[in-house]
Design a protein around this motif. Structure first.
Motif, PDB file in Angstrom:
ATOM      1  N   LEU A 152     -17.145   8.374 -10.226  1.00  0.00           N
ATOM      2  CA  LEU A 152     -16.227   8.131 -11.341  1.00  0.00           C
ATOM      3  C   LEU A 152     -15.001   9.032 -11.235  1.00  0.00           C
ATOM      4  N   LEU A 153     -15.204  10.311 -10.958  1.00  0.00           N
ATOM      5  CA  LEU A 153     -14.074  11.229 -10.833  1.00  0.00           C
ATOM      6  C   LEU A 153     -13.160  10.825  -9.687  1.00  0.00           C
ATOM      7  N   GLN A 154     -13.737  10.401  -8.565  1.00  0.00           N
ATOM      8  CA  GLN A 154     -12.924  10.006  -7.423  1.00  0.00           C
ATOM      9  C   GLN A 154     -12.089   8.771  -7.748  1.00  0.00           C
ATOM     10  N   MET A 155     -12.686   7.789  -8.411  1.00  0.00           N
ATOM     11  CA  MET A 155     -11.926   6.588  -8.765  1.00  0.00           C
ATOM     12  C   MET A 155     -10.830   6.899  -9.774  1.00  0.00           C
ATOM     13  N   THR A 156     -11.112   7.818 -10.682  1.00  0.00           N
ATOM     14  CA  THR A 156     -10.084   8.229 -11.639  1.00  0.00           C
ATOM     15  C   THR A 156      -8.953   8.956 -10.919  1.00  0.00           C
ATOM     16  N   ALA A 157      -9.299   9.781  -9.938  1.00  0.00           N
ATOM     17  CA  ALA A 157      -8.276  10.473  -9.143  1.00  0.00           C
ATOM     18  C   ALA A 157      -7.462   9.477  -8.330  1.00  0.00           C
ATOM     19  N   ASP A 158      -8.098   8.445  -7.802  1.00  0.00           N
ATOM     20  CA  ASP A 158      -7.366   7.421  -7.056  1.00  0.00           C
ATOM     21  C   ASP A 158      -6.343   6.720  -7.951  1.00  0.00           C
ATOM     22  N   ALA A 159      -6.688   6.570  -9.231  1.00  0.00           N
ATOM     23  CA  ALA A 159      -5.803   5.857 -10.151  1.00  0.00           C
ATOM     24  C   ALA A 159      -4.725   6.759 -10.741  1.00  0.00           C
ATOM     25  N   HIS A 160      -5.062   8.026 -11.010  1.00  0.00           N
ATOM     26  CA  HIS A 160      -4.139   8.921 -11.715  1.00  0.00           C
ATOM     27  C   HIS A 160      -3.614  10.074 -10.866  1.00  0.00           C
ATOM     28  N   GLY A 161      -4.255  10.361  -9.743  1.00  0.00           N
ATOM     29  CA  GLY A 161      -3.880  11.510  -8.927  1.00  0.00           C
ATOM     30  C   GLY A 161      -4.865  12.650  -9.086  1.00  0.00           C
ATOM     31  N   ALA A 162      -5.035  13.445  -8.029  1.00  0.00           N
ATOM     32  CA  ALA A 162      -6.027  14.515  -8.041  1.00  0.00           C
ATOM     33  C   ALA A 162      -5.672  15.645  -8.999  1.00  0.00           C
ATOM     34  N   THR A 163      -4.395  15.764  -9.394  1.00  0.00           N
ATOM     35  CA  THR A 163      -3.998  16.826 -10.325  1.00  0.00           C
ATOM     36  C   THR A 163      -4.067  16.368 -11.776  1.00  0.00           C
ATOM     37  N   HIS A 164      -4.533  15.156 -11.999  1.00  0.00           N
ATOM     38  CA  HIS A 164      -4.647  14.617 -13.362  1.00  0.00           C
ATOM     39  C   HIS A 164      -5.720  15.360 -14.156  1.00  0.00           C
ATOM     40  N   VAL A 165      -5.440  15.599 -15.427  1.00  0.00           N
ATOM     41  CA  VAL A 165      -6.434  16.156 -16.348  1.00  0.00           C
ATOM     42  C   VAL A 165      -7.025  14.985 -17.130  1.00  0.00           C
ATOM     43  N   PRO A 166      -8.320  14.732 -17.003  1.00  0.00           N
ATOM     44  CA  PRO A 166      -8.910  13.506 -17.561  1.00  0.00           C
ATOM     45  C   PRO A 166      -9.192  13.588 -19.060  1.00  0.00           C
ATOM     46  N   LEU A 167      -8.182  13.338 -19.870  1.00  0.00           N
ATOM     47  CA  LEU A 167      -8.343  13.342 -21.319  1.00  0.00           C
ATOM     48  C   LEU A 167      -9.156  12.136 -21.768  1.00  0.00           C
TER      49      LEU A 167
END
Length: 290
Positions: free
Chosen positions: A179-194
């Protein structure tokens, strides 16, 4: 993560029973109002009167200020909830999706915000899309943060989370990291997942400028991604007589988040929802994956 045993996020977490707070708040409205007047004098001296108790609960209390009411005093019994709500106001100040924050006091775990009494009607497509757009703005807000906020929130970036062990409450660490990897793919690795908003029909209100805003932001966290909120949106779309298709909710959410800088494909968003279920034990996606 906190949730209920029923409702849109059932199964994803367990609730804390009453009695866990060392210093619960007064639940008698008259007593709660008297305490509120005292702390206003000491910590929020510019707040107008009179003070009227709206809710007096074990963990939180809310009071209108002024006649007619113009401000709201929110008091927390739980320090983490207080800091979570103040953090939400600070992180989302430029998004105009919450009431305006006027003052906050760590000592009394209280804050004064704008009182939004006008409901935002969301039981039709246009109104519900406004709600989805507000949620999308919150989820993508880190892409618009100034440098000082970026620096402060750096410990919560996805790159850091992906390199760390899964939280203790996660049931399937491998699914969590997917899940974290897919979120990073969509938002970028520096994204803070609010994510993890307290989304309810009654929490959608109108700001003075007419925009839809959300109240009760103390549940927002910078480590859960926005997936719980998409699940809750799908649930809300099918309740209270709306019957909006969950597939439509997902597509509208994806369009709004992508318009604000994300890069979700529909396939990856469905895969991320399934990974969230596997990671947390969520009982139902309420059709958000259909």
């Amino acid at each position: 993560m906190t949730s209920t045993l029923t409702g849109p996020l059932a199964g994803a977490a367990e609730v804390r029973p009453d009695g866990w707070l060392a210093t619960p708040l007064a639940t008698d409205p008259a007593q709660a109002a008297a305490q509120a007047r005292s702390l206003i004098c000491r910590h929020h001296p510019d707040a107008p009167g009179p003070v009227r108790c709206l809710t007096a609960r074990y963990r939180t209390a809310a009071f209108t200020l002024g006649a007619p009411p113009s401000l709201l005093l929110k008091r927390h019994g739980d320090e983490a909830a207080y800091h979570g709500e103040v953090l939400a106001y600070q992180l989302l100040a430029d998004e105009h999706v919450l009431p305006d924050l006027h003052s906050a006091c760590d000592d009394s775990k209280s804050l004064v915000v704008g009182f939004l009494h006008r409901p935002a009607v969301i039981d039709h497509k246009a109104g519900f899309e406004e709600l989805i757009a507000a949620v999308a703005a919150i989820h993508t807000a880190p892409a618009r943060w100034p440098a000082i906020t970026d620096d402060t929130m750096a410990p919560w970036q996805l790159a850091t989370a992906m390199a760390a062990a899964a939280p203790a409450w996660i049931r399937n660490p491998a699914a969590w990291h997917r899940l974290l990897q897919m979120t990073a793919d969509a938002h970028g690795a520096t994204h803070v997942p609010l994510g993890h908003l307290d989304l309810k029909a009654d929490h959608a209100r109108r700001r003075p400028d007419g925009r839809l805003a959300l109240i009760d932001a103390e549940t927002l966290r910078p480590d859960l991604t926005g997936l719980p909120d998409l699940v809750t949106l799908a649930y809300l779309a099918g309740t209270e007589g709306r019957q909006l298709p969950p597939r439509w909710v997902r597509q509208v959410y994806r369009r709004h988040t992508n318009d604000l800088g994300a890069q979700w494909s529909d396939t990856d968003l469905v895969r991320a929802l399934i990974a969230f279920t596997d990671a947390t034990g969520l009982r139902s996606l309420h059709g958000a994956d259909e």
